[in-house]
Design an enzyme around this catalytic site. Sequence first.
Site, PDB file in Angstrom:
ATOM      1  N   GLU A 138      61.451 -21.458  -6.743  1.00 18.67           N
ATOM      2  CA  GLU A 138      60.035 -21.145  -6.961  1.00 18.67           C
ATOM      3  C   GLU A 138      59.731 -19.703  -6.592  1.00 18.67           C
ATOM      4  OE1 GLU A 138      56.361 -23.881  -5.873  1.00 18.67           O
ATOM      5  OE2 GLU A 138      56.833 -22.568  -4.200  1.00 18.67           O
ATOM      6  N   TYR A 183      52.693 -17.697 -11.306  1.00 18.19           N
ATOM      7  CA  TYR A 183      53.525 -18.727 -10.688  1.00 18.19           C
ATOM      8  C   TYR A 183      54.695 -19.013 -11.629  1.00 18.19           C
ATOM      9  CZ  TYR A 183      55.058 -23.259  -8.923  1.00 18.19           C
ATOM     10  OH  TYR A 183      55.822 -24.287  -8.430  1.00 18.19           O
TER      11      TYR A 183
END
Length: 398
Positions: A207, A119
Amino acid sequence: MKIHEYQAKGLFREAGIPCPEGHLVTSSAAIDELAAKLTPGIWVVKSQIHAGGRGKGRITMAGVDTGGGVRVTKGPEAAIAAARSMLGGTLVTLQTGKAGKQVNRVLVEAGVDIASEFYLAAIIDRETARVAIMASTEGGTEIEEVARTTPEKIHTVRIDPLLGYRSYHGRSLGLKLGFQGDVLKQFDTLVSNLYTLFVGKDCSLAEINPLVLTSQDQLVAIDGKLNFDDNGLYRQGALVALRDVAEEEPLEVEAAEFQLNYIKLDGNIGCLVNGAGLAMATMDIIKAFGGEPANFLDVGGTATPENVARSFRIMLRDKVAGIFVNVFGGIVRCDVVARGLVEALGEVQLEIPLVVRLEGNRKDEAVALLAESGLPIITAENMKDGAMKIVSACQAGN
Ligand code: GDP
Ligand code: MN
């Protein structure tokens, strides 16, 4: 402003962040043409909507479940079939609400041989007023879930805006993810590019979830999400073309065209107010008396009768159980608001309770106008009285 994954990946490529090659299809004819372009191998077929959780979401078409929102397929034929079963369907994910979102765009992307998922995100940390870069080995899963259960697995660095990105930012994060050698170098460059993109495009969120390490030791972004600060859009001309209003709340889009601030919420009481501070206070007092706001519509400081009437029509289309008009006449004149209400109500048969509290500039004229109109308005002495009246009127109606 939000954009689609395929658009975010376009900006990633420009910024030097590696992404798989893909084809976007928006029509059945385009899917036909795509068949000739796909080579044998793995293709990942991805619904493009402005909401996450697509992989675990389900698509229905004419009441029939046709599969997940992201599918890994073997060979061109399976990819084409998957694309057909997505386009035009309705995708429901944890983030879309029960009604789901219609899939109008599908991305067909070359499959990536995944060794591990990570992530990576850049956000604004308001406490330190810096861009924060967050990274975790728990890629692919919802980061909120990781933050709740294993917060120690999220690593963060904050970047001093005067110094900008420095290699140690990326390298310290990369080491925590277990990267070494060439992969660590790739990660440093990737984070640097993400930071430059974030600042250069006035992002509020960038993101990559998951960022993957392939079996060939290459870092690739296989999902991408970019949100932009609306206040920066005036200087981001090229980004405005990426807006997809079909993904936005239709009533909010309509309100914005007339410079009205309309925010949809979950309750049943419509709130027509002037000014953001009064809007917040109105939400609070309604909740304090046990009610739930359905929305608030801020007509601003330069309300005209036309704008008030327009606001009222938007409010009525939101299927509210009752409406609370709470206006403080400072710059705005109460009689102007009253005239707008009378105009809007002259066109419709009001079947729900309407509580009006007007205070300030030209209040007496406003009260007289409303009284003369003969409309079924419940007047309130003050904000508290108004909140109590609308909450009890809406409860009585249920
Ligand atoms: P989201 O569910 O909306 O966040 O959509 P993602 O783009 O993140 O896709 C969901 C999951 O599909 C990812 O976490 C991966 O596990 C998987 N996936 C996506 N692309 C590929 C790919 O190219 N190869 C493989 N093997 N899996 C993929
Ligand atoms: Mn994802």
